[in-house]
Design an enzyme around this catalytic site. Structure first.
Site, PDB file in Angstrom:
ATOM      1  N   ARG A 255       0.879  -1.187   0.000  1.00 52.80           N
ATOM      2  CA  ARG A 255       0.000   0.000   0.000  1.00 52.80           C
ATOM      3  C   ARG A 255       0.904   1.220   0.000  1.00 52.80           C
ATOM      4  O   ARG A 255       1.657   1.434   0.945  1.00 52.80           O
ATOM      5  CB  ARG A 255      -0.919  -0.081   1.226  1.00 52.80           C
ATOM      6  CG  ARG A 255      -1.463   1.223   1.700  1.00 52.80           C
ATOM      7  CD  ARG A 255      -2.607   1.046   2.658  1.00 52.80           C
ATOM      8  NE  ARG A 255      -2.292   0.483   3.966  1.00 52.80           N
ATOM      9  CZ  ARG A 255      -1.600   1.073   4.935  1.00 52.80           C
ATOM     10  NH1 ARG A 255      -1.055   2.260   4.734  1.00 52.80           N
ATOM     11  NH2 ARG A 255      -1.415   0.473   6.093  1.00 52.80           N
ATOM     12  N   HIS A 259      -3.295   4.098   5.220  1.00 55.64           N
ATOM     13  CA  HIS A 259      -4.442   3.176   5.184  1.00 55.64           C
ATOM     14  C   HIS A 259      -5.694   3.853   4.628  1.00 55.64           C
ATOM     15  O   HIS A 259      -6.428   3.279   3.827  1.00 55.64           O
ATOM     16  CB  HIS A 259      -4.713   2.652   6.604  1.00 55.64           C
ATOM     17  CG  HIS A 259      -5.992   1.886   6.719  1.00 55.64           C
ATOM     18  ND1 HIS A 259      -6.111   0.584   6.292  1.00 55.64           N
ATOM     19  CD2 HIS A 259      -7.207   2.251   7.192  1.00 55.64           C
ATOM     20  CE1 HIS A 259      -7.361   0.164   6.506  1.00 55.64           C
ATOM     21  NE2 HIS A 259      -8.039   1.157   7.051  1.00 55.64           N
ATOM     22  N   TYR A 268       4.008   4.347  11.992  1.00 57.91           N
ATOM     23  CA  TYR A 268       4.287   2.903  12.095  1.00 57.91           C
ATOM     24  C   TYR A 268       5.147   2.320  10.975  1.00 57.91           C
ATOM     25  O   TYR A 268       5.456   1.140  10.994  1.00 57.91           O
ATOM     26  CB  TYR A 268       2.973   2.101  12.230  1.00 57.91           C
ATOM     27  CG  TYR A 268       1.987   2.316  11.085  1.00 57.91           C
ATOM     28  CD1 TYR A 268       2.093   1.595   9.898  1.00 57.91           C
ATOM     29  CD2 TYR A 268       0.954   3.239  11.198  1.00 57.91           C
ATOM     30  CE1 TYR A 268       1.199   1.785   8.866  1.00 57.91           C
ATOM     31  CE2 TYR A 268       0.056   3.442  10.170  1.00 57.91           C
ATOM     32  CZ  TYR A 268       0.177   2.711   9.004  1.00 57.91           C
ATOM     33  OH  TYR A 268      -0.710   2.915   7.978  1.00 57.91           O
TER      34      TYR A 268
HETATM   35  C1  LIG Z   1     -14.556  -6.696  12.029  1.00 53.77           C
HETATM   36  C2  LIG Z   1     -13.812  -5.393  11.874  1.00 53.77           C
HETATM   37  N1  LIG Z   1     -12.787  -5.125  12.699  1.00 53.77           N
HETATM   38  C3  LIG Z   1     -12.099  -3.969  12.572  1.00 53.77           C
HETATM   39  C4  LIG Z   1     -12.457  -3.057  11.626  1.00 53.77           C
HETATM   40  C5  LIG Z   1     -11.670  -1.763  11.464  1.00 53.77           C
HETATM   41  N2  LIG Z   1     -10.800  -1.911  10.295  1.00 53.77           N
HETATM   42  C6  LIG Z   1     -11.141  -1.392   9.102  1.00 53.77           C
HETATM   43  S1  LIG Z   1     -10.018  -1.715   7.927  1.00 53.77           S
HETATM   44  C7  LIG Z   1      -9.032  -2.563   9.002  1.00 53.77           C
HETATM   45  C8  LIG Z   1      -7.722  -3.148   8.559  1.00 53.77           C
HETATM   46  C9  LIG Z   1      -7.886  -4.259   7.605  1.00 53.77           C
HETATM   47  O1  LIG Z   1      -6.623  -4.609   7.138  1.00 53.77           O
HETATM   48  P1  LIG Z   1      -6.416  -5.585   5.930  1.00 53.77           P
HETATM   49  O2  LIG Z   1      -7.470  -6.616   5.935  1.00 53.77           O
HETATM   50  O3  LIG Z   1      -5.013  -6.038   5.949  1.00 53.77           O
HETATM   51  O4  LIG Z   1      -6.708  -4.695   4.656  1.00 53.77           O
HETATM   52  P2  LIG Z   1      -5.957  -3.404   4.139  1.00 53.77           P
HETATM   53  O5  LIG Z   1      -6.780  -2.238   4.648  1.00 53.77           O
HETATM   54  O6  LIG Z   1      -4.578  -3.402   4.671  1.00 53.77           O
HETATM   55  O7  LIG Z   1      -5.983  -3.488   2.666  1.00 53.77           O
HETATM   56  C10 LIG Z   1      -9.588  -2.583  10.271  1.00 53.77           C
HETATM   57  C11 LIG Z   1      -8.981  -3.222  11.437  1.00 53.77           C
HETATM   58  C12 LIG Z   1     -13.565  -3.367  10.797  1.00 53.77           C
HETATM   59  N3  LIG Z   1     -13.962  -2.540   9.821  1.00 53.77           N
HETATM   60  N4  LIG Z   1     -14.212  -4.548  10.932  1.00 53.77           N
END
Ligand SMILES: Cc1ncc(C[n+]2csc(CCOP(=O)(O)OP(=O)(O)O)c2C)c(N)n1
Length: 337
Positions: A255, A259, A268
């Site tokens: 990425r 985020h 981080y």
């Molecule tokens: C069940 C749940 N837990 C936490 C969140 C908050 N949240 C939104 S995106 C995210 C990170 C997800 O990371 P990843 O799956 O690695 O995808 P990336 O955003 O890095 O592409 C989190 C923890 C959420 N939306 N749903």
């Protein structure tokens, strides 16, 4: 770069059955996704759109994977980063901008969903929720229905590395493995779940390893290379259509930006790490490949970039001037009427 015996760069797209036109079209779709995304950052910082989750760095994985599907009958259950996939399935820059501005004309939700929640009945894209990985069992459900109705359709559902730790992913993968469902699980592993690095998320080496426990193949590929992603996704789609069941694909990406528009990634990860990853920016590496095989030169590249930018300009103006959703529509499709 692979070279043939006579020193020329190997024409990998033709070996995969992709025409020159298709290879260039893939690049154009990647450029469009990047330019829409870049414009959305500017609009967000100008206070014109509320929020964005970016596809920058994921474009090759998304475009390569979506290209391997049959857009006339296959389904996407994407996650919030999958703008490149939505574009390949037919979502226009105008439609993406209508969504970013939360306008009434947004085909995803009429401005009611958060941006990045792609959904279109016309395009076979199932709308998702903000709950990470909830789209994965939905995808398996469509695959079950397709199998029961003998429709020979394939479902691709995508999620991040963090998403692969959710119960939904594991339950859906287990069910799909048992019932040999025509589904492709695409994990876009960008090595972070917001601020949590992969080393603190999972003890296995690769997310692809997880497939073994569910009885189907797991493959890890370079997600910066759209042709590699196309190849493994096509093989997975062919397998699924033959009734041989699911495949898990891990596309390793990076990425390139924070985020979301509300995140500060300087807290981080080091700037050196991000700069290093930029050297493998899929837009740069794929353009180099296209030049090496003689499909692109500086002026053709500029023409594509200029044309895509014009499309983004028009889409921005159109969406900015489009009417807002009506307040009384906010609860539409939420409660039975
Ligand atoms: C069940 C749940 N837990 C936490 C969140 C908050 N949240 C939104 S995106 C995210 C990170 C997800 O990371 P990843 O799956 O690695 O995808 P990336 O955003 O890095 O592409 C989190 C923890 C959420 N939306 N749903």
């Amino acid at each position: 770069m692979n070279k043939t015996g006579n020193g020329q760069v190997e024409n990998r797209h033709r070996a995969l059955g992709l025409s020159d036109h298709h290879a260039l079209e893939m690049y154009q779709n990647m450029v469009l996704a990047r330019k829409v995304d870049e414009r959305m950052w500017i609009l967000n910082r100008a206070g014109k759109i509320p929020f964005l989750v970016s596809c920058q760095g994921h474009e090759a994985a998304q475009v390569g994977a979506a290209y391997a599907l049959d857009r006339t009958k296959d389904f996407l259950c994407p996650y919030y980063r999958d703008m490149g996939m939505a574009i390949v399935f037919g979502m226009t820059a105008k439609e993406l901008m209508l969504s970013a501005f939360a306008r009434a004309g947004d085909p995803n939700s009429g401005g009611r969903q958060m941006p990045g929640h792609y959904g279109s009945k016309r395009l076979n894209i199932l709308s998702g929720s903000s709950v990470v990985s909830s789209q994965v069992p939905h995808g398996v459900g469509i695959a079950l229905s397709g199998k029961m109705q003998e429709e020979k359709l394939v479902v691709l559902t995508a999620f991040g590395d963090g998403g692969s730790n959710q119960g939904e992913f594991h339950e859906a993968a287990n069910f799909a493995g048992v019932h040999k469902l025509p589904v492709i699980f695409l994990c876009e592993n960008n090595k972070y779940a917001i601020s949590v690095p992969f080393s603190k998320q999972a003890a296995c080496e690769s997310i692809a390893d997880r497939a073994k426990g569910y009885g189907f193949p797991g493959i890890s590929v370079d997600g910066n290379d759209p042709l590699e992603v196309y190849k493994v996704t096509k093989e997975a789609a062919d397998r699924a259509r033959r009734g041989e069941g699911p495949t898990l694909i891990e596309a390793v990406v990076y990425r390139l930006v924070p985020h979301s528009s509300d995140d500060d990634d300087r807290t981080y990860r080091s700037r050196e790490e991000v700069e290093e990853a930029r050297k493998k920016d899929p837009l740069v590496t794929f353009s180099t490949y296209l030049k090496d095989v003689g499909l692109l030169d500086e002026s053709a590249e500029k023409e594509i970039h200029d044309r895509m930018l014009m499309e983004v300009d028009e889409a921005t103006d159109y969406a900015e001037n489009a009417p807002d959703s009506a307040p009384e529509d906010a609860l539409k499709h939420v409660y039975a009427e």
